[in-house]
Design a protein around this motif. Sequence first.
Motif, short mmCIF file in Angstrom:
data_model
loop_
_atom_site.label_atom_id
_atom_site.label_comp_id
_atom_site.label_asym_id
_atom_site.label_seq_id
_atom_site.Cartn_x
_atom_site.Cartn_y
_atom_site.Cartn_z
N ALA A 1 0.81 -1.17 0.15
CA ALA A 1 -0.03 -0.01 0.06
C ALA A 1 0.87 1.36 0.07
N THR A 2 2.18 1.24 0.90
CA THR A 2 2.98 2.31 0.82
C THR A 2 3.50 2.57 -0.59
N ALA A 3 4.15 1.50 -1.29
CA ALA A 3 4.74 1.47 -2.55
C ALA A 3 3.65 2.26 -3.53
N GLU A 4 2.48 2.16 -3.32
CA GLU A 4 1.34 2.91 -4.29
C GLU A 4 1.37 4.47 -4.08
N THR A 5 1.87 4.84 -2.97
CA THR A 5 1.99 6.20 -2.62
C THR A 5 3.25 6.75 -3.12
N LEU A 6 3.93 6.05 -3.58
CA LEU A 6 5.35 6.93 -3.80
C LEU A 6 5.32 7.83 -4.78
N ARG A 7 6.26 8.89 -5.02
CA ARG A 7 6.42 9.80 -5.81
C ARG A 7 8.02 9.83 -6.05
N THR A 8 8.04 10.66 -7.26
CA THR A 8 9.45 10.89 -7.53
C THR A 8 10.26 11.86 -6.45
N GLY A 9 11.20 11.07 -6.25
CA GLY A 9 12.12 11.57 -5.40
C GLY A 9 12.12 10.86 -3.91
N ASP A 10 10.97 9.85 -3.95
CA ASP A 10 11.17 9.13 -2.91
C ASP A 10 12.32 7.82 -2.88
N VAL A 11 12.67 7.29 -1.58
CA VAL A 11 13.77 6.23 -2.11
C VAL A 11 13.45 4.90 -1.46
N VAL A 12 13.82 3.91 -2.05
CA VAL A 12 13.91 2.40 -1.55
C VAL A 12 15.12 2.03 -0.84
N ALA A 13 15.13 1.75 0.39
CA ALA A 13 16.19 1.44 1.12
C ALA A 13 16.44 -0.02 1.37
N PHE A 14 17.91 -0.32 1.32
CA PHE A 14 18.21 -1.82 1.83
C PHE A 14 19.44 -1.83 2.75
N ARG A 15 19.70 -2.67 3.70
CA ARG A 15 20.90 -2.81 4.41
C ARG A 15 21.14 -3.96 4.46
N GLN A 16 22.53 -4.30 3.87
CA GLN A 16 23.10 -5.94 3.99
C GLN A 16 23.97 -5.96 4.86
N GLU A 17 24.40 -7.08 5.32
CA GLU A 17 25.38 -7.54 6.04
C GLU A 17 26.53 -8.15 5.42
N GLN A 18 27.44 -7.27 5.33
CA GLN A 18 28.87 -7.95 4.62
C GLN A 18 29.75 -8.21 5.52
N ASP A 19 31.03 -8.69 5.00
CA ASP A 19 32.23 -8.93 6.01
C ASP A 19 32.70 -7.73 6.51
N SER A 20 32.35 -6.74 5.73
CA SER A 20 33.23 -5.26 5.97
C SER A 20 32.21 -4.58 7.17
N GLY A 21 31.17 -5.26 7.45
CA GLY A 21 29.88 -4.39 8.08
C GLY A 21 28.67 -4.16 7.34
N LEU A 22 27.96 -3.49 7.95
CA LEU A 22 26.67 -3.10 7.41
C LEU A 22 26.54 -2.35 6.25
N VAL A 23 26.18 -2.57 5.29
CA VAL A 23 26.08 -1.68 3.77
C VAL A 23 24.71 -1.30 3.46
N PHE A 24 24.55 -0.02 3.35
CA PHE A 24 23.13 0.48 2.91
C PHE A 24 23.17 0.94 1.55
N HIS A 25 21.91 0.64 0.90
CA HIS A 25 21.74 0.87 -0.56
C HIS A 25 20.71 1.82 -0.74
N LEU A 26 20.51 2.62 -1.67
CA LEU A 26 19.27 3.41 -1.98
C LEU A 26 18.97 3.34 -3.50
N MET A 27 17.61 3.34 -3.77
CA MET A 27 17.37 3.53 -5.11
C MET A 27 16.06 4.67 -5.01
N LEU A 28 16.61 5.57 -6.05
CA LEU A 28 15.53 6.62 -6.18
C LEU A 28 14.28 6.26 -6.88
#
Length: 205
Positions: free
Chosen positions: A117-144
């Motif tokens: 439901a939230t995905a349906e309300t998204l507008r340009t400029g919002d971001v989709v965010a992820f956090r992955q656990e890697q050997d070097s630590g937590l890695v964050f990733h953003l998609m516009l």
Amino acid sequence: MLALTLTLALVVSTAPASAAPVTPALSAPREARDVLLRRELGQVALAQLDKFDPLWHPDQRDCAGLVRFAYRSAYRRFFPERLEHPLWLDVQGRPTEFADAETLLTHSFVPLGRDEATAETLRTGDVVAFRQEQDSGLVFHLMLVVRPEDKAHAPARVVYHPGEKGAAVRTGVLNRLATEAPLEWRPVPQNTAFLGFFRFKEWMQ
């Protein structure tokens, strides 16, 4: 930043990555200002698929760098007076010109939710965010998110830099990520690496 292995179809924008500055009246209605900024932000992000804007410094070409560059470009064209002060906040909440993906999320953006439901309300400029656990630590990733104001005109897309030095900007249809992306990159509640959808604080109404 971790390189993504998503295989998503590329699109090319015909809009110029950097156009001549335009300064509307400061008294322009909030809604009109938002539309102008979102439209320009989306055009700038999509333009990077075809060719990097030389104003986007090579050392800042990663997922957070794309977010920062697209936002600054939009403000620079339509409301340059806003850039008299930095757009972002650092970990202490102080204005800053640079913020990595984690700092952007936690201090300059607001969580909207993690469900369909939230995905349906998204507008340009919002971001989709992820956090992955890697050997070097937590890695964050953003998609516009890039979505036409008229949702019936075209589906919402994500535009992102995968993080590898020299890598190209990529894009894909947002609702296809839930089924076509590798499990760790699916924006669905069941994926613990998916942090949710976020919106720039200044664009919250």
